[in-house]
Enzyme design. Structure first.
Site, short mmCIF file in Angstrom:
data_model
loop_
_atom_site.label_atom_id
_atom_site.label_comp_id
_atom_site.label_asym_id
_atom_site.label_seq_id
_atom_site.Cartn_x
_atom_site.Cartn_y
_atom_site.Cartn_z
N ASN A 64 -7.06 -2.15 2.26
CA ASN A 64 -7.98 -1.01 2.14
C ASN A 64 -8.07 -0.52 0.69
O ASN A 64 -8.64 0.55 0.44
CB ASN A 64 -7.56 0.16 3.05
CG ASN A 64 -6.31 0.86 2.54
OD1 ASN A 64 -5.61 0.34 1.69
ND2 ASN A 64 -6.04 2.05 3.07
N LYS A 124 0.09 -10.66 19.54
CA LYS A 124 0.19 -10.87 20.99
C LYS A 124 -1.03 -11.66 21.50
O LYS A 124 -0.89 -12.65 22.22
CB LYS A 124 0.27 -9.51 21.67
CG LYS A 124 0.55 -9.56 23.14
CD LYS A 124 0.66 -8.14 23.69
CE LYS A 124 0.48 -8.17 25.20
NZ LYS A 124 0.36 -6.82 25.75
N TYR A 131 7.99 7.46 4.66
CA TYR A 131 8.13 6.02 4.40
C TYR A 131 9.31 5.45 5.19
O TYR A 131 9.16 4.48 5.95
CB TYR A 131 8.33 5.80 2.91
CG TYR A 131 8.42 4.35 2.47
CD1 TYR A 131 7.28 3.55 2.43
CD2 TYR A 131 9.63 3.80 2.08
CE1 TYR A 131 7.36 2.22 2.01
CE2 TYR A 131 9.71 2.47 1.66
CZ TYR A 131 8.58 1.70 1.63
OH TYR A 131 8.66 0.38 1.21
N LYS A 173 8.98 3.08 8.46
CA LYS A 173 9.45 1.68 8.45
C LYS A 173 10.50 1.45 9.52
O LYS A 173 10.58 0.36 10.09
CB LYS A 173 10.02 1.35 7.07
CG LYS A 173 8.97 1.23 5.97
CD LYS A 173 8.20 -0.08 6.11
CE LYS A 173 7.24 -0.28 4.95
NZ LYS A 173 6.54 -1.58 5.02
P1 NAD Z 1 1.86 -2.19 -3.25
O1 NAD Z 1 1.59 -0.74 -3.19
O2 NAD Z 1 1.84 -2.86 -4.57
O3 NAD Z 1 0.89 -2.97 -2.25
C1 NAD Z 1 0.60 -2.47 -0.98
C2 NAD Z 1 -0.77 -2.99 -0.56
O4 NAD Z 1 -1.08 -2.47 0.77
C3 NAD Z 1 -1.91 -2.52 -1.47
O5 NAD Z 1 -2.79 -3.58 -1.74
C4 NAD Z 1 -2.61 -1.42 -0.65
O6 NAD Z 1 -3.95 -1.23 -1.02
C5 NAD Z 1 -2.41 -1.93 0.76
N1 NAD Z 1 -2.48 -0.89 1.78
C6 NAD Z 1 -1.85 0.32 1.79
N2 NAD Z 1 -2.17 1.02 2.88
C7 NAD Z 1 -3.03 0.23 3.61
C8 NAD Z 1 -3.72 0.40 4.82
N3 NAD Z 1 -3.63 1.53 5.55
N4 NAD Z 1 -4.52 -0.61 5.27
C9 NAD Z 1 -4.66 -1.76 4.55
N5 NAD Z 1 -4.03 -1.96 3.36
C10 NAD Z 1 -3.22 -0.98 2.90
O7 NAD Z 1 3.30 -2.42 -2.56
P2 NAD Z 1 4.26 -3.70 -2.61
O8 NAD Z 1 5.38 -3.39 -3.51
O9 NAD Z 1 3.47 -4.93 -2.82
O10 NAD Z 1 4.85 -3.66 -1.13
C11 NAD Z 1 4.31 -4.48 -0.10
C12 NAD Z 1 5.11 -4.26 1.18
O11 NAD Z 1 6.50 -4.57 0.94
C13 NAD Z 1 5.09 -2.82 1.68
O12 NAD Z 1 5.02 -2.83 3.08
C14 NAD Z 1 6.41 -2.26 1.23
O13 NAD Z 1 6.85 -1.23 2.06
C15 NAD Z 1 7.31 -3.48 1.32
N6 NAD Z 1 8.47 -3.34 0.40
C16 NAD Z 1 8.31 -3.44 -0.95
C17 NAD Z 1 9.41 -3.27 -1.79
C18 NAD Z 1 9.31 -3.41 -3.27
O14 NAD Z 1 10.31 -3.23 -3.96
N7 NAD Z 1 8.18 -3.74 -3.84
C19 NAD Z 1 10.67 -2.99 -1.24
C20 NAD Z 1 10.77 -2.85 0.14
C21 NAD Z 1 9.66 -3.06 0.97
#
Ligand code: NAD
Ligand code: UDP
Length: 311
Positions: free
Chosen positions: A34, A105, A145, A149
């Protein structure tokens, strides 16, 4: 045979690297985003690829696709971004995973949920094994958050027990690399941007809190290996680099590698900021074909600094 793979949240940091890897391996990829923190620039190079499809969609609304695998990454990950609209963040985690579990599913697909070390909260067990239930404040500013999660993990488990959905849960520890949002406020990107501009480096608290930093390529390898495990291995499994550093050590290393004149300044520690964090990765090593990180902090930072210089 090429698989059809859905990647939610594919247009920013981790997701765009995952799309690259999956396309390079000959798969058909649907990237759903999004553009909350993401944008087309991160996947520009894939847009004309015949196996790549970009779909503008918010995971909180239902979606349908016939796919073989789903990587559910959609969610802002930096504290600034996930606290910007806390209600939306928790909806993204919970409604998002319900919708994607529904897709799994219906198409009998495997789904990998990107969970986080934040499920351990401010941990009193160190390092953190998957068996640790965590120490999370349910009503603080990080709860949208952390609890989102945690609930997403619960939903994965319940869809698995009740509906036999094939799930894989990974708990990602602090990951950094190219295509992080330059102003998303996370510590590695903040410090590199500040150091390159010669601005003050903002240490929150006294800088004695620790994190374990993983370079993005190591994470992607772990994610792919997790998806390839037998259906009876569902996790959760920690994916992170056990090399643990204080925030002060990180700041000094970035100043050294950028040869920056920047000075350290100290700012208040945000509430509920975890004091320590380090993954126990013995389960990943055992179950993911001896997976362990290959890229140390110095090498990963050099590559990331190169990226931010190029912007
Ligand atoms: P980021 O913010 O760089 O990327 C997140 C992406 O999700 C973005 O492109 C954003 O536009 C999209 N997004 C957000 N809300 C949305 C929605 N409602 N519908 C569709 N798209 C949506 O974050 P990241 O660091 O790339 O993290 C990716 C995933 O990994 C996340 O779920 C995050 O919780 C998890 N994670 C990341 C880290 C880290 O250190 N980077 C650590 C633990 C978990
Ligand atoms: N941090 C900092 N200065 C910054 C950004 C972050 O000292 O400019 C600290 C933050 O308080 C935390 C650690 O660095 O203790 C990691 O923060 P980040 O937001 O990257 O990740 P998380 O807290 O979610 O692990």
């Amino acid at each position: 045979m090429a698989k059809r793979i859905l990647v939610t949240g594919g247009a920013r940091f981790i997701g765009s690297h995952l799309c690259d890897r999956l396309i390079n391996e000959g798969n058909k990829v649907i990237c759903l985003d999004n553009y909350f923190t993401g944008n087309k620039e991160n996947i520009q190079h894939l847009l004309n690829h015949p196996n790549f499809e970009m779909v503008y969609h918010d995971v909180i609304t239902p979606y349908h696709a016939e796919v073989d695998e789903i990587y559910n990454l959609a969610c802002p990950a930096s504290p600034i971004h996930y606290q910007y609209d806390a209600i939306k963040t928790i909806k993204t985690s919970i409604l998002g995973v319900i919708n994607m579990l529904g897709v799994a599913k219906q198409s009998n697909a495997k789904i990998l949920q990107a969970s986080t070390s934040e499920v351990y909260g401010d941990p009193v067990v160190h390092p953190q094994p998957e068996s640790y239930w965590g120490n999370v404040n349910p009503i603080g500013i990080r709860s949208c958050y952390d609890e989102g999660k945690r609930c997403a993990e619960t939903l994965c488990m319940d869809y698995h027990r009740q509906n036999q959905v094939k799930i894989k849960i990974i708990r990602i520890f602090n990951t950094y690399g190219s295509r992080m949002h330059p102003s998303d406020g996370r510590v590695v990107s903040n410090f590199i941007v500040q150091a390159l501009k010669g601005e003050d480096i903002t240490i929150y608290g006294d800088g004695s809190q620790t994190r374990s930093f993983q370079y993005v390529d190591d994470l992607i390898e772990g994610m792919i290996r997790m998806m390839q495990t037998e259906d009876d291995f569902i996790g959760p499994v920690n994916i992170g680099n056990p090399g643990e550093f204080t925030i002060l050590e990180l700041a000094r290393e970035i100043i050294r590698l950028t040869d920056s004149p920047s000075k350290l300044i100290f700012k208040p520690l945000p509430s509920d900021d975890p004091q320590q964090r380090q993954p126990d990765i013995s389960l990943a090593y055992e179950k993911l074909n001896r997976w362990r990180p290959e890229i140390n902090l110095e090498e990963g930072l050099k590559r990331t600094i190169q990226y931010f210089k190029s912007l």
